[in-house]
Design a protein around this motif. Structure first.
Motif, short mmCIF file in Angstrom:
data_model
loop_
_atom_site.label_atom_id
_atom_site.label_comp_id
_atom_site.label_asym_id
_atom_site.label_seq_id
_atom_site.Cartn_x
_atom_site.Cartn_y
_atom_site.Cartn_z
N LEU A 49 0.83 -1.20 0.00
CA LEU A 49 0.00 0.00 0.00
C LEU A 49 0.87 1.26 0.00
O LEU A 49 0.55 2.24 -0.70
CB LEU A 49 -0.91 0.00 1.23
CG LEU A 49 -2.11 -0.96 1.18
CD1 LEU A 49 -2.81 -1.01 2.52
CD2 LEU A 49 -3.09 -0.53 0.11
N ARG A 50 1.96 1.25 0.75
CA ARG A 50 2.80 2.44 0.81
C ARG A 50 3.43 2.73 -0.55
O ARG A 50 3.45 3.88 -1.02
CB ARG A 50 3.89 2.26 1.86
CG ARG A 50 4.76 3.52 2.03
CD ARG A 50 5.80 3.37 3.11
NE ARG A 50 6.77 2.33 2.78
CZ ARG A 50 6.82 1.14 3.34
NH1 ARG A 50 5.92 0.79 4.26
NH2 ARG A 50 7.75 0.26 3.01
N LYS A 51 3.93 1.71 -1.22
CA LYS A 51 4.53 1.92 -2.55
C LYS A 51 3.49 2.48 -3.53
O LYS A 51 3.78 3.39 -4.32
CB LYS A 51 5.09 0.61 -3.08
CG LYS A 51 6.34 0.13 -2.32
CD LYS A 51 6.82 -1.20 -2.86
CE LYS A 51 8.04 -1.71 -2.08
NZ LYS A 51 8.49 -3.03 -2.56
N ALA A 52 2.28 1.91 -3.48
CA ALA A 52 1.23 2.38 -4.39
C ALA A 52 0.84 3.82 -4.09
O ALA A 52 0.67 4.64 -5.01
CB ALA A 52 0.02 1.46 -4.31
N MET A 53 0.71 4.16 -2.82
CA MET A 53 0.31 5.53 -2.45
C MET A 53 1.41 6.53 -2.77
O MET A 53 1.12 7.67 -3.19
CB MET A 53 -0.06 5.57 -0.97
CG MET A 53 -1.36 4.83 -0.64
SD MET A 53 -1.88 4.98 1.09
CE MET A 53 -0.60 4.01 1.91
N GLU A 54 2.66 6.15 -2.54
CA GLU A 54 3.76 7.05 -2.89
C GLU A 54 3.83 7.28 -4.39
O GLU A 54 4.16 8.39 -4.85
CB GLU A 54 5.07 6.48 -2.38
CG GLU A 54 5.20 6.54 -0.86
CD GLU A 54 6.46 5.85 -0.37
OE1 GLU A 54 6.80 6.03 0.81
OE2 GLU A 54 7.10 5.13 -1.17
N ALA A 55 3.49 6.26 -5.18
CA ALA A 55 3.51 6.42 -6.63
C ALA A 55 2.32 7.24 -7.12
O ALA A 55 2.44 7.98 -8.11
CB ALA A 55 3.51 5.06 -7.31
N MET A 56 1.19 7.14 -6.44
CA MET A 56 -0.01 7.85 -6.88
C MET A 56 0.03 9.31 -6.46
O MET A 56 -0.08 10.21 -7.29
CB MET A 56 -1.25 7.15 -6.32
CG MET A 56 -1.46 5.73 -6.86
SD MET A 56 -2.77 4.82 -6.00
CE MET A 56 -4.21 5.76 -6.49
N ASP A 57 0.13 9.57 -5.17
CA ASP A 57 0.17 10.94 -4.66
C ASP A 57 0.65 10.90 -3.22
O ASP A 57 -0.15 10.68 -2.29
CB ASP A 57 -1.22 11.59 -4.76
CG ASP A 57 -1.17 13.09 -4.49
OD1 ASP A 57 -0.17 13.55 -3.91
OD2 ASP A 57 -2.14 13.79 -4.85
N ALA A 58 1.94 11.13 -3.03
CA ALA A 58 2.50 11.02 -1.69
C ALA A 58 1.95 12.09 -0.76
O ALA A 58 1.79 11.85 0.45
CB ALA A 58 4.02 11.11 -1.75
N ASN A 59 1.67 13.29 -1.29
CA ASN A 59 1.14 14.35 -0.43
C ASN A 59 -0.28 14.04 0.03
O ASN A 59 -0.64 14.25 1.19
CB ASN A 59 1.17 15.69 -1.18
CG ASN A 59 2.58 16.16 -1.44
OD1 ASN A 59 3.48 15.90 -0.64
ND2 ASN A 59 2.79 16.85 -2.56
N LYS A 60 -1.11 13.55 -0.88
CA LYS A 60 -2.50 13.26 -0.53
C LYS A 60 -2.59 12.13 0.50
O LYS A 60 -3.38 12.20 1.45
CB LYS A 60 -3.27 12.88 -1.80
CG LYS A 60 -4.71 12.48 -1.53
CD LYS A 60 -5.41 12.09 -2.84
CE LYS A 60 -6.84 11.63 -2.57
NZ LYS A 60 -7.53 11.22 -3.82
N PHE A 61 -1.79 11.11 0.31
CA PHE A 61 -1.88 9.94 1.19
C PHE A 61 -0.80 9.96 2.27
O PHE A 61 -0.36 8.91 2.73
CB PHE A 61 -1.74 8.66 0.36
CG PHE A 61 -2.82 8.47 -0.67
CD1 PHE A 61 -4.12 8.16 -0.28
CD2 PHE A 61 -2.55 8.62 -2.02
CE1 PHE A 61 -5.11 7.98 -1.22
CE2 PHE A 61 -3.54 8.45 -2.96
CZ PHE A 61 -4.84 8.14 -2.56
N CYS A 62 -0.39 11.15 2.67
CA CYS A 62 0.70 11.26 3.63
C CYS A 62 0.37 10.54 4.93
O CYS A 62 1.20 9.78 5.46
CB CYS A 62 1.00 12.74 3.90
SG CYS A 62 2.27 13.00 5.15
#
Length: 1206
Positions: free
Chosen positions: A714-727
């Motif tokens: 999940l962390r890799k996917a969120m960092e690739a999608m939008d790291a600021n949004k999913f901080c």
């Protein structure tokens, strides 16, 4: 929310008797009708249409021949095989149903007005023309005779405690005006009242009520009497009370009718005569009269017989029989039987069947008998898709109450909407056609059918609504039908219980489910369960409720008929998703298609919505297989399903679609909730087991743990999608790992503070830190921030926490003033990270080496410290020296000596080797020093003395011979250790044959005597234990046989006394010592020895004896080499006699033990014992069982005969 559905009506008009029927009774054993007229009594079987027997009542003068006679009561007496009837002339007559003979058993001169038998047929009540009550037994022996009209209230008279006057009391909804309202005089009974007394019994036969016209007021009054004929209570004055009277069989309410100024109602009275509830009849005040009220046998239906007071427009008087039920304190009119104005077709009397609660018998003036059979049914829509509203229709007189459960759950008697008709509704059904399942057809009592749909209404007459396409002749009486829209099959249920199938269209294999009134559920001809109270089929699931208050949900496509039987008969395990407890008496109303909601109705009428776990999990699996993660998540969150199922259902598919999961949820809070609920448990194996027929899902095989895998993905996917949004979610993935990555999370927060994101709506460092403080304890987070050695980050965490600045600021200022390595050492020591502290302290300079040495000693970090310094450095030597001191304290002197020898401390190493008798190392170090010869000889003597004490005589002799140069002491050491051959060698090497005579030969003779005595003692002990073991086993066998004689062959305790029961006995004994498992190993060994006690009568004496015998055999066997060496020395010096004696003693000992082995360890004992396990076993008992199995019979090689010359 059930309706009464007419299953069958049997009309028999073949009977044509003299006169007109006046009363009748139903025979409970045969089902035939006993009908009495003014001329005769007739037994008629409506099923065959034949008259069984008929006897004239006028021939013997019981009734006048002119037809003016009246039969006031008729009762079937099954125990007497007779029927009892009473005439208005005063005769009580028994009609023998076997001989058709009439017998007058009593007569009353004043005549009789009514007769009523108690439910148990033990008592009969007769009311006479003189307004008296006569109570008689079943043998017609008088019990008592009292007047109907009594001035006294009865034994249940109310007590006035003087709490004010009526004017000052609370009057409820009537208001204050009730205090000034004057009591009105009771009006006389209506003109059409037949003025005859009415008698009714309570269901248990302990009380009966009598309604009669009061001579003073002319109005009816109800009095309650007990079985002894003692008045209990008198009803309050009730204006407009009518003649009908019936006591509810399974309750305390007495039903009657009352005419109010503005309505006509059925009222209920308690046994104390007070009113308790009512309901209004659907007639105006002067439109109809209530002739009779009759409860059915299970008190669920009240039948009301009404008749118009005036003729209609056609000049005819109509009659009605209405069936009322109650639910949630609301009375529903479920059926209305309308009889036209033809006097011959009007009912003359009716009653409920005594055996079948929902069968009603009606007899008309023209001798026609009609039997109506009703059944309970829930009329629900049959749709299978989301277009179906999950509607349920409830009949309530001229209205149909429709509730659409897909939109809302409305408790009855309320509903989603009403359908108003012009006549009482008798039947309602839903259309079984795809996408039109919400249309309703209503059949009313006037023969009209109305079809309702959304926005459409069509009314049509019955005769013009339908035309026949084709017909099929069916043998038998059809009582119900059901149509399957998917297969085109119509199932017909016949009166005898048979199921006939009529196929329209393609033939498809399927099973019919049928719930009959005795709670048996069938699939075709196969009975599935026998305790079913309701059932429903929704999609691929069968849902049932049982009389054991459970709701079962089974998937039909995964089970055969045999599987259904097994599943319905099982109680279900702890995590059985098909099994759910429900409230007592719950019934299924409907199941919402393509949903998880099941609507249940409680006995009192209220509704409950449950989400059955089987339906929920099936729907979740569908959603997860279709990648509909949002729907699955919302359902699981609402119904408290563990969110781990999202991953556990199919780990590989989830990891491949992580981005889809994040996109669909599209909520930081939802992702965080999912992450925080992660745990290592596989919920598909524990909480939500997979169905047996479901395919196995591929598992992710890796060395990582599940929580770490999901968090990383999940962390890799969120960092690739939008790291600021999913901080925040990224921070959660770090914190939630099995080893929380708090330092990394804090570092990300620090980066946010250093470089705030410019994107709108991005999370600030303060918000991120505040969220971290929510996830992690503030003290833990402060400690981890301190462990990063970043003081800015530490201050940021400290400021957001509740810590007092006076607590941390001085400490932080002190740290800032220190040298960097010493600073980190101080932080690590504060955080108790001693290994890191040691590394940083070692880099702080030589001036801090004393602290290094102190830290190493305190935390025992010797190995780590040795790695930090080179072998030739002084620090290395000091650490090694300290390490050696520690090893000596730990009783590891040899390792300490090696360490000291290695670091160049030979003197201390020699001391360490000497203390632990490591003589080879000690000699090496001594020669390396080197020691002078005299000191070396002294060292050798000291070491030899210690070795001799440890019975290492050969090594001691080597030291004395080679290093101390004392051959005599070496030879004596070998003689002491019984090393005969080596001693003889040294004697000849050093030419000391004198020692042979002075020391060697005497020692040989002494050894013979010692070994012989020891063998004799062992044989005596062995024989004694063997004899005692036989006695103990005999006693246990006798006790077992005695118990078998007393308790029988299936006695469960008999095994405790069997020959092979020492393990079972041990387990019983060990249960009291279960706490031993928590003790130290020393105490456990002590407890084990105490448990194996040889004391006579101890619980495990047989085991202790077997253990002792095994020890003796082992000990004797170990003497083999020692005796072998001794015998050779004896023969050498011609001590043949002593050698023969020793060999004979050893041979006899071996033979004695070899012969005893089959007796001590029988074959059945070795192979018959099984480990004692189960819920009643303890850890100690199981270990004792395995130890017993390991006590095998000694090997034959150990017990072989020994010969000197072999």
């Amino acid at each position: 929310m059930r309706n009464l559905k007419l299953l069958k009506s049997l009309c028999s008009s073949e009977l044509q008797g003299p006169g007109s029927p006046q009363c009748f009774s139903v025979r409970s054993d045969t089902g035939s009708l006993l009908i009495a007229s003014q001329f005769s009594v007739t037994e008629y079987d409506p099923h065959t249409g034949e008259v069984v027997r008929e006897t004239s009542l006028t021939a013997d003068g019981y009734l006048p021949e002119d037809g003016s006679g009246v039969v006031v009561g008729l009762q079937d007496l099954a125990e007497l095989q007779s029927a009892c009837l009473a005439t208005a002339g005063g005769d009580v007559v028994l009609f023998n149903l076997n001989t058709s003979q009439l017998e007058c058993v009593g007569s009353v001169d004043s005549g009789l007005t009514s007769m009523s038998w108690s439910p148990d047929e033990e008592l009969v009540i007769l009311t006479t023309g003189q307004e008296t009550i006569i109570m008689m037994t079943k043998d017609f022996e008088p019990v008592t005779e009292v007047g109907i009209h009594q001035d006294d209230f009865g034994e249940g008279k109310f007590i006035t405690v003087g709490w004010g006057k009526k004017e000052t009391q609370f009057h409820g909804s009537e208001g204050k005006q009730a205090a000034q309202k004057k009591i009105q005089d009771v009006q006389p009974a209506v003109a059409w009242d037949d003025r005859r007394p009415r008698v009714t019994w309570r269901g248990d036969g302990q009380l009966f009520a009598v309604s009669a016209i009061c001579p003073q007021t002319g109005a009816r009054k109800v009095r309650v009497w007990n079985r002894e004929g003692v008045l209990q209570a008198t009803s309050e004055p009730i204006n407009g009370l009518e003649q009908a009277l019936c006591w509810k069989p399974s309750g305390s309410l007495i039903a009657s009718s009352q005419r109010h100024p503005n309505k006509h109602s059925v009222v209920f009275m308690e046994k104390n005569g007070l009113l308790h509830g009512d309901f209004t009849l659907p007639f105006s005040k002067d439109q109809a009269k209530v002739k009779e009220l009759v409860w059915n046998s299970d008190s669920t239906v009240l039948a009301v017989w009404l008749e118009d007071l005036t003729a209609g427009e056609d000049g005819k008087v109509k009659s009605y029989i209405q069936l009322w039920t109650v639910g949630n304190y609301h009375w529903y009119l479920k059926q209305s039987l309308d009889f036209d104005g033809d006097p011959q077709k009007a009912p003359v009397c009716f009653c409920w069947d005594p055996e079948r609660p929902l069968r009603l018998h009606v007899v008309t003036h023209s001798w026609t008998s009609i039997a109506y059979d009703w059944g309970w049914t829930t009329e629900r829509s049959r749709g299978l898709d989301v277009t179906d509203d999950a509607s349920v229709a409830v009949i309530d007189g001229e209205k149909v109450l429709v509730t659409t459960f897909r939109q809302s759950v409305v408790p009855p008697p309320m509903c989603s909407f009403e359908l108003q008709l012009k006549s009482p509704v008798n039947q309602v059904t839903f259309l079984c056609q795809t996408e039109r399942t919400n249309q309703i057809a209503v059949f009313t009592s006037n023969g009209q059918i109305s079809v309702f749909g959304k926005g459409k209404l069509q009314n049509c007459g019955l005769l013009y609504s339908f035309h026949i396409i084709f017909s099929v002749e069916v043998e038998g009486v059809v009582i119900s039908t059901v149509h399957c829209s998917q297969t085109g099959t119509v199932a017909l249920q016949l009166e005898d219980g048979q199921i006939r199938k009529l196929l329209w269209g393609e033939k498809t294999k399927h099973n019919l489910l049928l719930l009959i009134f005795i709670s048996h559920l069938y699939a075709g001809d196969t009975e599935l369960a026998s305790n079913v109270s309701s059932f429903a089929v929704c999609d691929d699931f069968l849902l049932i409720t049982t009389h054991s208050h459970t709701c079962r949900c089974l998937q039909l496509s995964t089970l055969t008929l045999k599987g259904l039987q097994v599943a319905l008969s099982s109680d279900g395990g702890q995590n059985d998703e098909t099994h759910r407890r429900v409230e007592r008496g719950s019934r299924i109303v409907t199941v919402v298609p393509q949903d998880t909601r099941v609507i249940l109705q409680m006995p009192r009428g209220n509704l409950e919505t449950i989400h059955h776990r089987a339906l929920v999990l099936a729907q979740l699996r569908k959603w997860l297989d279709g990648f509909r993660f949002r729907e699955a998540f919302e359902c699981m969150r609402k119904l408290r399903i563990n969110l781990n199922l999202i991953y556990d259902h199919n780990p590989k598919v989830f990891l491949e679609n992580v981005e889809t999961f994040i996109t669909q949820l599209n909520s930081i809070n939802h992702i965080n909730l999912f992450l925080t609920e992660l745990k290592e448990e596989d919920t598909t194996c524990t909480m939500y087991p997979r169905p047996e027929s479901s395919p196995l899902q591929s598992q992710v095989v890796s060395g990582q743990k599940k929580v770490d895998v999901v968090c990383d993905a999940l962390r890799k996917a969120m960092e690739a999608m939008d790291a600021n949004k999913f901080c925040l979610s990224i921070l959660t993935s770090h914190v939630k790992k099995t080893v929380p990555e708090l330092e990394i999370a804090l570092q990300k927060v620090h980066e946010l503070r250093e470089k705030p994101p410019e994107a709108p709506g991005a999370v600030s460092a303060e918000e991120a830190l505040k969220y971290l403080l929510f996830l992690v304890n503030v003290n833990d987070l402060y400690e981890h921030s301190l462990g990063t050695y970043d003081f800015d980050l530490v201050l940021m965490v400290a400021e957001k926490s509740q810590k007092d600045p006076k607590e941390y600021l001085p400490f932080l200022n002190m740290l800032k003033s220190l040298e960097p390595n010493y600073q980190r050492y101080t932080i690590d020591k504060h955080l108790k990270r001693y290994r890191k502290a040691l590394v940083h302290l070692s880099k702080s300079g030589e001036e801090h080496f004393i602290e290094v040495l102190q830290l190493v000693k305190e935390q025992k970090l010797y190995s780590e410290a040795l790695r930090l310094y080179t072998a030739d450095s002084p620090q290395y030597k000091l650490v090694s020296s300290a390490y050696a001191e520690h090893l000596v304290e730990q009783q590891q002197a040899e390792q300490a000596g090696l360490l000291l020898w290695r670091c160049g401390e030979p003197a201390r190493a020699l001391q360490a080797f000497t203390s632990c008798s490591s003589w080879r190392n000690a000699i090496c170090v001594a020669q390396q020093i080197p020691l002078p010869p005299d000191q070396l000889a002294l060292l050798a003597r000291d070491l030899a003395e210690k070795l001799t004490e440890q019975r290492r005589c050969s090594e001691a002799a080597l030291l004395l011979d080679q290093y101390a140069k004392d051959c005599e002491e070496a030879i004596l050491a070998l003689i002491t250790g019984a090393v005969w051959e080596e001693a003889l060698r040294l004697i000849y090497v050093h030419n000391r044959q004198d020692i042979t005579e002075t020391n060697l030969k005497p020692a040989l003779l002494e050894a013979v005597n010692s070994q012989t005595g020891f063998l004799e003692a062992q044989v005596v002990t062995f024989t004694r234990h063997r004899s005692r073991l036989a006695v103990v086993r005999e006693q246990k066998e006798k006790a077992r046989l005695d118990m078998l004689d007393e308790e029988g062959p299936d006695c469960p305790d008999a095994e405790l006394y069997s020959e092979a029961s020492s393990v079972l006995t041990a387990s019983k004994y060990s249960q009291s010592n279960s706490r031993i498992s928590s003790r130290s190993s020393k105490n456990r060994r002590k407890a084990e020895r105490k448990k194996l006690s040889l004391k006579e009568g101890s619980p495990m004496e047989d085991r202790a004896l077997m253990h002792a015998l095994s020890e003796i055999i082992t000990t004797v066997d170990k003497m083999r080499e020692e005796i072998h060496s001794l015998l050779k020395a004896l023969v050498l010096f011609q001590f043949d006699k002593q050698a023969g004696k020793l060999q004979l003693a050893y041979e006899e000992a071996l033979q004695t033990m070899e012969r005893a082995v089959p007796e001590v360890w029988p074959e059945g004992l070795l192979t018959g014992n099984a480990p004692v396990t189960g819920p009643n076993s303890t850890a100690n008992s199981i270990m004792a069982s395995f130890q017993q199995q390991q006590q095998q019979k000694p090997a034959a090689s150990q017990l072989g005969r020994y010969s000197l010359w072999c």
